[in-house]
Design an enzyme around this catalytic site. Structure first.
Site, short mmCIF file in Angstrom:
data_model
loop_
_atom_site.label_atom_id
_atom_site.label_comp_id
_atom_site.label_asym_id
_atom_site.label_seq_id
_atom_site.Cartn_x
_atom_site.Cartn_y
_atom_site.Cartn_z
N CYS A 57 0.82 -1.22 0.00
CA CYS A 57 0.00 0.00 0.00
C CYS A 57 0.85 1.27 0.00
O CYS A 57 1.66 1.49 0.91
CB CYS A 57 -0.90 -0.03 1.23
N TYR A 184 -4.96 4.87 -9.42
CA TYR A 184 -6.09 4.04 -8.97
C TYR A 184 -7.33 4.34 -9.80
O TYR A 184 -8.11 3.45 -10.16
CB TYR A 184 -6.40 4.27 -7.48
#
Ligand SMILES: N[C@@H](CCC(=O)N[C@@H](CS)C(=O)NCC(=O)O)C(=O)O
Length: 311
Positions: A57, A184
């Site tokens: 992440c 994203y």
């Protein structure tokens, strides 16, 4: 995600979309702050706080880089989740969470708030003393690690210096929208139009940064700031994950002279290099079933065989 404290449906990366089919990220809900004197309720004490992260992440990795740059490794402990998300989201390997003994990250959220509704994201800064979540927003945690731990920090580097604050905030804002979150929006777009808009934003931003970094060494010249941390975590994932899986494939970072040199410059700093784990990054992103149903993890690209120690 969790609805009123109950895990409600199998994990899926996209829970909210805009009108054009663009990916929307949820706002973080725990926004308390640790300060040296504890005036907001959370005092900086060594050993009191625990950080939950995933090495895949980028948001969690921001906090890991800052923790190490500030010399806070002995002050704030860390748990790392497994790289692959399963039907209940982030999972802990046996023994990986000595604080709450959780099997899933969503249990940390319900331990803090039995009626929590939302996604169980990382990073999370946990307070062992009150058994609650201090904060689950990486940009806040980054700033807390910079100043909030005062003299407990092992060094005095200032990642958010007073004279650059406005400029850092402005640059962070555009890099976040077009690049950090832009990749994203590229990968999780559900319409062609949303994908193309995100794709163009990503490469406009990379082109601008390539130009900016022609005079370096960092985004703000000689001073390493939080803006560099926030850019680094996206750049280091780009060729391994975003270029392929997220279809951000106009160019790779290795194709940019200045960006590639900048990335390698940062990788010479322990705090950056040691918090990168390319194997977690590839396994994690390529485990997202909606984008990669077979779960096959690509072997390439070559030349980025970078294995940090994790934390
Ligand atoms: N705004 C948050 C975003 C964190 C975030 O979205 N983390 C992702 C991993 S990269 C996550 O945990 N996703 C799990 C989910 O959405 O269920 C931050 O910057 O801290």
């Amino acid at each position: 995600m969790l609805v009123d404290g109950k895990w409600s449906a199998d994990w899926h990366p996209v829970q909210a979309k805009d009108q054009k089919g663009g990916f929307l990220r949820q706002d973080s809900q725990f926004r308390h702050v640790v300060t040296p004197d504890g005036d907001g309720g959370f005092r900086a004490d060594a050993g009191r706080y625990h950080l939950y992260v995933a090495l895949i992440c980028p948001w969690a990795s921001r906090t890991l880089v800052a923790r190490k740059l500030k010399g806070l490794e002995d002050v704030i402990s860390v748990s790392v989740v497994e790289p692959e998300l399963d039907a209940q989201g982030w999972r802990f390997a046996e023994g990986a969470d000595p604080i709450n003994n959780a099997r899933y990250m969503h249990e940390i959220y319900t331990a803090a708030d039995g009626h929590y509704t939302g996604r169980a994201t990382v990073p999370v800064l946990w307070d062992k003393q009150t058994g609650s979540i201090v904060n689950n927003e990486s940009s806040d945690i980054l700033r807390m690690f910079n100043m909030g731990f005062g003299a407990l920090a092992g060094n005095t580097i200032d990642l958010y210096p007073e004279h650059l604050r406005n400029a850092i905030d402005a640059l962070n804002g555009v890099i976040y929208a077009k690049l950090n979150n832009g990749v994203y929006r590229c990968g999780f777009a559900t319409t062609q139009v949303a994908y193309e808009e995100a794709y163009h934003g990503v490469f406009e931003m990379l082109d601008q940064l390539e130009e900016r970094l022609s005079s370096g060494p960092f985004l703000f010249g000689a001073e390493l700031t939080e803006a560099d941390i926030r850019l680094f975590v996206t750049l280091v994932r780009f060729d391994a994950a975003y270029h392929g899986l997220f279809k951000a494939n106009k160019r790779r970072i290795v194709d940019y002279l200045n960006l590639n040199a900048y990335l390698h410059r940062l990788l010479q700093v322990d705090a950056f290099r040691d918090t990168v784990n390319i194997s977690h990054i590839k396994r994690g992103y390529y485990s997202v079933k909606s984008l990669n149903p077979t779960g096959i993890v690509p072997l390439g690209p070559e030349g980025i065989a970078l294995e940090g120690t994790g934390v």
